[in-house]
Design an enzyme around this catalytic site. Sequence first.
Site, PDB file in Angstrom:
ATOM      1  N   HIS A   1       0.857  -1.190   0.000  1.00 49.63           N
ATOM      2  CA  HIS A   1       0.000   0.000   0.000  1.00 49.63           C
ATOM      3  C   HIS A   1       0.898   1.247   0.000  1.00 49.63           C
ATOM      4  O   HIS A   1       1.995   1.232   0.579  1.00 49.63           O
ATOM      5  CB  HIS A   1      -0.919  -0.003   1.216  1.00 49.63           C
ATOM      6  CG  HIS A   1      -1.961   1.062   1.173  1.00 49.63           C
ATOM      7  ND1 HIS A   1      -1.706   2.374   1.512  1.00 49.63           N
ATOM      8  CD2 HIS A   1      -3.257   1.026   0.783  1.00 49.63           C
ATOM      9  CE1 HIS A   1      -2.803   3.085   1.354  1.00 49.63           C
ATOM     10  NE2 HIS A   1      -3.758   2.295   0.908  1.00 49.63           N
TER      11      HIS A   1
ATOM     12  N   GLU B   1      -3.704   2.864  -7.321  1.00 48.67           N
ATOM     13  CA  GLU B   1      -4.067   3.994  -6.451  1.00 48.67           C
ATOM     14  C   GLU B   1      -3.036   5.102  -6.603  1.00 48.67           C
ATOM     15  O   GLU B   1      -1.936   5.000  -6.063  1.00 48.67           O
ATOM     16  CB  GLU B   1      -4.045   3.556  -4.985  1.00 48.67           C
ATOM     17  CG  GLU B   1      -5.195   2.727  -4.524  1.00 48.67           C
ATOM     18  CD  GLU B   1      -5.296   2.724  -2.998  1.00 48.67           C
ATOM     19  OE1 GLU B   1      -4.290   2.505  -2.309  1.00 48.67           O
ATOM     20  OE2 GLU B   1      -6.380   2.987  -2.501  1.00 48.67           O
TER      21      GLU B   1
HETATM   22  O1  G3P Z   1      -6.545   1.673   0.582  1.00 47.92           O
HETATM   23  C1  G3P Z   1      -7.408   2.602  -0.003  1.00 47.92           C
HETATM   24  C2  G3P Z   1      -7.014   3.965   0.369  1.00 47.92           C
HETATM   25  O2  G3P Z   1      -5.650   4.206   0.181  1.00 47.92           O
HETATM   26  C3  G3P Z   1      -7.834   5.009  -0.344  1.00 47.92           C
HETATM   27  O3  G3P Z   1      -7.995   6.037   0.567  1.00 47.92           O
HETATM   28  O4  G3P Z   1      -9.346   7.626   1.826  1.00 47.92           O
HETATM   29  O5  G3P Z   1      -8.915   7.988  -0.635  1.00 47.92           O
HETATM   30  O6  G3P Z   1     -10.467   6.160   0.122  1.00 47.92           O
HETATM   31  P1  G3P Z   1      -9.261   7.009   0.454  1.00 47.92           P
END
Ligand code: G3P
Length: 226
Positions: free
Chosen positions: A97, A145
């Site tokens: 992550h 991400e």
């Molecule tokens: O693991 C998912 C996370 O990194 C995304 O964060 O708060 O943007 O949904 P958020």
Amino acid sequence: MKEITRTPIVILNFKTYLESTGEKALNLAKISQEVAEETGVNIAVAPQHADLLRISGQMSIPVLAQHVDAVDAGGHTGSVLLESVKEAGASGTLINHSEKRMKLADIQQVVKKATEQEMISVLCTNNIETSAAAATLQPTFVAIEPPELIGSGIPVSKAEPEIVEGTVDIMHQINPDVKVLCGAGISTGEDMKAALDLGSEGVLLASGIVLAEDPKKALLDLVSKI
Ligand code: G3P
């Protein structure tokens, strides 16, 4: 393993928010299970290690660790052993992550060990190139991400759709068995629908649900357009 990896899938990362720690983590997991049962959508939760057993012992939805270390049994004080999270009821783990980055060799070791232990591996990447590299390691899922959008409330599916589409394309070219998820800023049913329309098979999210005034209402909206 098949049911746990059923898509579309929502993986709710509890991170280390106080709103998703201890008893509050259990409450949020129960809400997630209620929504999964009411809607039929596959929802998994990823609590902190200390909350894994508290949650897995009372849930039928998949529970994932947020991280495990690339260590085998032995003298590794403070590390998190894959076997320990498995014994605590985890069905798998997030890996690499953006808030817990790992070296490539360690990523490969953890993905390989998770597969050997018949556990789910959700390998997090930050762009199309690292997603291509991830494909060769054969995780269960690759979760793209862009770190700059994490916690922003600006959904990747709208802000950087090309990164999701590009990851889906490269995965189909290199290893079509690996399912693509996307995350960062996802919070609404519109965001989730956009993510699926781009070819991903689910989302990884945190703050949009964990910090919501009414997490159940937010989760029901998230899955309302599937
Ligand atoms: O693991 C998912 C996370 O990194 C995304 O964060 O708060 O943007 O949904 P958020």
